[in-house]
Design a protein around this motif. Sequence first.
Motif, PDB file in Angstrom:
ATOM      1  N   GLY A  58      -2.600 -24.313   9.439  1.00  0.00           N
ATOM      2  CA  GLY A  58      -3.467 -25.485   9.517  1.00  0.00           C
ATOM      3  C   GLY A  58      -4.531 -25.394   8.437  1.00  0.00           C
ATOM      4  N   ILE A  59      -4.605 -26.397   7.579  1.00  0.00           N
ATOM      5  CA  ILE A  59      -5.581 -26.417   6.493  1.00  0.00           C
ATOM      6  C   ILE A  59      -6.431 -27.677   6.585  1.00  0.00           C
ATOM      7  CG2 ILE A  59      -4.162 -25.049   4.920  1.00  0.00           C
ATOM      8  CD1 ILE A  59      -3.410 -27.694   3.487  1.00  0.00           C
ATOM      9  N   GLY A  60      -7.605 -27.629   5.953  1.00  0.00           N
ATOM     10  CA  GLY A  60      -8.464 -28.798   5.946  1.00  0.00           C
ATOM     11  C   GLY A  60      -9.607 -28.619   4.973  1.00  0.00           C
ATOM     12  N   SER A  61     -10.399 -29.645   4.838  1.00  0.00           N
ATOM     13  CA  SER A  61     -11.481 -29.605   3.851  1.00  0.00           C
ATOM     14  C   SER A  61     -12.682 -28.810   4.325  1.00  0.00           C
ATOM     15  CB  SER A  61     -11.913 -31.026   3.480  1.00  0.00           C
ATOM     16  OG  SER A  61     -12.404 -31.712   4.618  1.00  0.00           O
ATOM     17  N   SER A  62     -12.831 -28.619   5.640  1.00  0.00           N
ATOM     18  CA  SER A  62     -13.993 -27.928   6.202  1.00  0.00           C
ATOM     19  C   SER A  62     -15.252 -28.764   5.976  1.00  0.00           C
ATOM     20  CB  SER A  62     -14.117 -26.514   5.620  1.00  0.00           C
ATOM     21  OG  SER A  62     -15.091 -25.760   6.302  1.00  0.00           O
ATOM     22  N   SER A  63     -16.380 -28.127   5.686  1.00  0.00           N
ATOM     23  CA  SER A  63     -17.643 -28.856   5.580  1.00  0.00           C
ATOM     24  C   SER A  63     -18.456 -28.355   4.388  1.00  0.00           C
ATOM     25  CB  SER A  63     -18.470 -28.669   6.855  1.00  0.00           C
ATOM     26  OG  SER A  63     -18.950 -27.338   6.939  1.00  0.00           O
ATOM     27  N   PRO A  64     -19.421 -29.151   3.917  1.00  0.00           N
ATOM     28  CA  PRO A  64     -20.257 -28.700   2.797  1.00  0.00           C
ATOM     29  C   PRO A  64     -21.002 -27.401   3.099  1.00  0.00           C
ATOM     30  CG  PRO A  64     -20.487 -31.065   3.097  1.00  0.00           C
ATOM     31  CD  PRO A  64     -19.689 -30.565   4.271  1.00  0.00           C
ATOM     32  N   ALA A  65     -21.427 -27.205   4.352  1.00  0.00           N
ATOM     33  CA  ALA A  65     -22.155 -25.974   4.679  1.00  0.00           C
ATOM     34  C   ALA A  65     -21.281 -24.754   4.451  1.00  0.00           C
ATOM     35  CB  ALA A  65     -22.641 -26.018   6.120  1.00  0.00           C
ATOM     36  N   ILE A  66     -20.061 -24.781   4.985  1.00  0.00           N
ATOM     37  CA  ILE A  66     -19.169 -23.634   4.873  1.00  0.00           C
ATOM     38  C   ILE A  66     -18.694 -23.445   3.439  1.00  0.00           C
ATOM     39  CG2 ILE A  66     -16.888 -22.765   5.543  1.00  0.00           C
ATOM     40  CD1 ILE A  66     -17.389 -24.062   8.299  1.00  0.00           C
ATOM     41  N   VAL A  67     -18.342 -24.526   2.788  1.00  0.00           N
ATOM     42  CA  VAL A  67     -17.744 -24.430   1.449  1.00  0.00           C
ATOM     43  C   VAL A  67     -18.793 -24.158   0.383  1.00  0.00           C
ATOM     44  CG1 VAL A  67     -16.493 -25.715  -0.323  1.00  0.00           C
ATOM     45  CG2 VAL A  67     -15.789 -25.874   2.075  1.00  0.00           C
ATOM     46  N   ASN A  68     -19.840 -24.957   0.381  1.00  0.00           N
ATOM     47  CA  ASN A  68     -20.822 -24.883  -0.703  1.00  0.00           C
ATOM     48  C   ASN A  68     -21.925 -23.881  -0.429  1.00  0.00           C
ATOM     49  OD1 ASN A  68     -23.607 -26.362  -1.861  1.00  0.00           O
ATOM     50  ND2 ASN A  68     -21.925 -26.186  -3.330  1.00  0.00           N
ATOM     51  N   ARG A  69     -22.575 -24.018   0.731  1.00  0.00           N
ATOM     52  CA  ARG A  69     -23.746 -23.184   0.995  1.00  0.00           C
ATOM     53  C   ARG A  69     -23.383 -21.743   1.333  1.00  0.00           C
ATOM     54  NH1 ARG A  69     -25.718 -27.907   3.759  1.00  0.00           N
ATOM     55  NH2 ARG A  69     -25.740 -26.893   5.809  1.00  0.00           N
ATOM     56  N   TRP A  70     -22.230 -21.531   1.961  1.00  0.00           N
ATOM     57  CA  TRP A  70     -21.868 -20.180   2.383  1.00  0.00           C
ATOM     58  C   TRP A  70     -20.872 -19.509   1.439  1.00  0.00           C
ATOM     59  CZ3 TRP A  70     -20.735 -21.187   8.297  1.00  0.00           C
ATOM     60  CH2 TRP A  70     -21.909 -21.662   8.901  1.00  0.00           C
ATOM     61  N   ASN A  71     -20.041 -20.306   0.771  1.00  0.00           N
ATOM     62  CA  ASN A  71     -18.999 -19.721  -0.076  1.00  0.00           C
ATOM     63  C   ASN A  71     -19.117 -20.092  -1.548  1.00  0.00           C
ATOM     64  OD1 ASN A  71     -16.912 -18.155   1.620  1.00  0.00           O
ATOM     65  ND2 ASN A  71     -17.317 -19.984   2.856  1.00  0.00           N
ATOM     66  N   ALA A  72     -20.213 -20.753  -1.914  1.00  0.00           N
ATOM     67  CA  ALA A  72     -20.535 -21.013  -3.324  1.00  0.00           C
ATOM     68  C   ALA A  72     -19.429 -21.750  -4.069  1.00  0.00           C
ATOM     69  CB  ALA A  72     -20.855 -19.700  -4.034  1.00  0.00           C
ATOM     70  N   ALA A  73     -18.719 -22.629  -3.356  1.00  0.00           N
ATOM     71  CA  ALA A  73     -17.688 -23.446  -3.989  1.00  0.00           C
ATOM     72  C   ALA A  73     -18.136 -24.907  -3.982  1.00  0.00           C
ATOM     73  CB  ALA A  73     -16.361 -23.299  -3.255  1.00  0.00           C
ATOM     74  N   ASP A  74     -17.605 -25.682  -4.912  1.00  0.00           N
ATOM     75  CA  ASP A  74     -17.950 -27.100  -4.984  1.00  0.00           C
ATOM     76  C   ASP A  74     -17.148 -27.889  -3.949  1.00  0.00           C
ATOM     77  OD1 ASP A  74     -19.712 -26.713  -7.088  1.00  0.00           O
ATOM     78  OD2 ASP A  74     -18.156 -26.997  -8.604  1.00  0.00           O
ATOM     79  N   PHE A  75     -17.852 -28.649  -3.130  1.00  0.00           N
ATOM     80  CA  PHE A  75     -17.201 -29.493  -2.127  1.00  0.00           C
ATOM     81  C   PHE A  75     -17.053 -30.885  -2.727  1.00  0.00           C
ATOM     82  CE2 PHE A  75     -16.976 -32.138   1.684  1.00  0.00           C
ATOM     83  CZ  PHE A  75     -16.094 -31.426   2.475  1.00  0.00           C
ATOM     84  N   THR A  76     -15.990 -31.084  -3.464  1.00  0.00           N
ATOM     85  CA  THR A  76     -15.779 -32.358  -4.155  1.00  0.00           C
ATOM     86  C   THR A  76     -14.380 -32.894  -3.842  1.00  0.00           C
ATOM     87  OG1 THR A  76     -15.017 -31.176  -6.129  1.00  0.00           O
ATOM     88  CG2 THR A  76     -17.332 -31.812  -6.054  1.00  0.00           C
ATOM     89  N   GLU A  77     -14.300 -34.199  -3.683  1.00  0.00           N
ATOM     90  CA  GLU A  77     -13.034 -34.910  -3.436  1.00  0.00           C
ATOM     91  C   GLU A  77     -12.194 -34.238  -2.345  1.00  0.00           C
ATOM     92  OE1 GLU A  77     -11.577 -37.203  -7.144  1.00  0.00           O
ATOM     93  OE2 GLU A  77     -11.840 -35.116  -7.809  1.00  0.00           O
ATOM     94  N   PRO A  78     -12.728 -34.151  -1.128  1.00  0.00           N
ATOM     95  CA  PRO A  78     -12.025 -33.406  -0.076  1.00  0.00           C
ATOM     96  C   PRO A  78     -10.638 -33.950   0.256  1.00  0.00           C
ATOM     97  CG  PRO A  78     -13.907 -34.620   0.803  1.00  0.00           C
ATOM     98  CD  PRO A  78     -14.039 -34.654  -0.677  1.00  0.00           C
ATOM     99  N   PHE A  79     -10.471 -35.260   0.236  1.00  0.00           N
ATOM    100  CA  PHE A  79      -9.138 -35.797   0.523  1.00  0.00           C
ATOM    101  C   PHE A  79      -8.133 -35.336  -0.521  1.00  0.00           C
ATOM    102  CE2 PHE A  79      -5.782 -38.919  -0.094  1.00  0.00           C
ATOM    103  CZ  PHE A  79      -5.245 -39.018   1.184  1.00  0.00           C
TER     104      PHE A  79
END
Length: 316
Positions: free
Chosen positions: A92-113
């Motif tokens: 199971g995969i998904g976009s997750s959230s800006p907090a988890i992706v950007n703030r916690w994992n230092a990745a850009d949360f862009t164009e999730p779809f």
Amino acid sequence: MGRWGITLPLTGVPVLHHKDLVAELSDLGYTDIWSAETAGSDAFTPLALAAQWSDKVRLGTAIVPVYTRGPALLAMSAATAAEVSGGRFVLGIGSSSPAIVNRWNAADFTEPFKRTRDTLRFLKAALAGEKVTEEYDTFAVKGFRLERAPEQRVPIMLAALRPNMLRLAAKEADGAITNWLGVNDVPKVRAELGTAELAARIFVCPTEDVDSARALGRLLISTYLTVPAYAAFHDWLGRGEALAPMHEAWAAGDRKAANKLVPDEVVDDLVVHGSVAQCRERVAQYRANGVDTPIIALLPTGADQFELVRALAPGA
């Protein structure tokens, strides 16, 4: 009887302490174990262990973010999970959230779809053993091939909250995983997904202390449903007006007020609470309304969580 899942690890319980419970699950009537990944255990390790403790239950990630691992690493992790489980694994995969992706994992949360769609397409090819060289909209892969592709096809499901992702799940994946869904919301989601598998994580708080259950529910709802994707989801489901005061307080920085402004009826829709028997019956209603795989997420009540899992089994 259909599928009946549980989210593991349980809150606050070390992963290795689940061995005996996992060994019992299939005899209790559970068909599935699904992991989660936020700030506790990773999604794959508990399932790899569970695969050794039970040779019957299906094992799934709900969900792994598509940003926090590179595409090739995600394919390798999925292939390994499929191997150690003897082909019982669902990714199971998904976009997750800006907090988890950007703030916690230092990745850009862009164009999730698009990122989810591109990752799905890459994984389908990679897990089939193909050599992948492809320029996707959100990333590029050059010359990757798994050294040992899974012997059996790995089903891939998408975290999906609204029509576009639900339709993508129906068209290109093996199903959809949803979250924070009320019993009466299921038909609207099912209408967009069609006949593909629908899994839903259902928050279950087995206590007859209504005030305590609602207090915990308000805390979780004011934390989760203020995330933009969940806010939009509940706007679509028709809760926009009911949740507007909570959103206004949250946007103003008043977290305590936001918590208090979650209406009781919203909590009662989204958090299953009551006696164990009432909770079990309510989970069954999700299945009756169109959820193929209800996945219990047990909320802490102070009672023995292992005993609650046993009591919430479909045949209990």
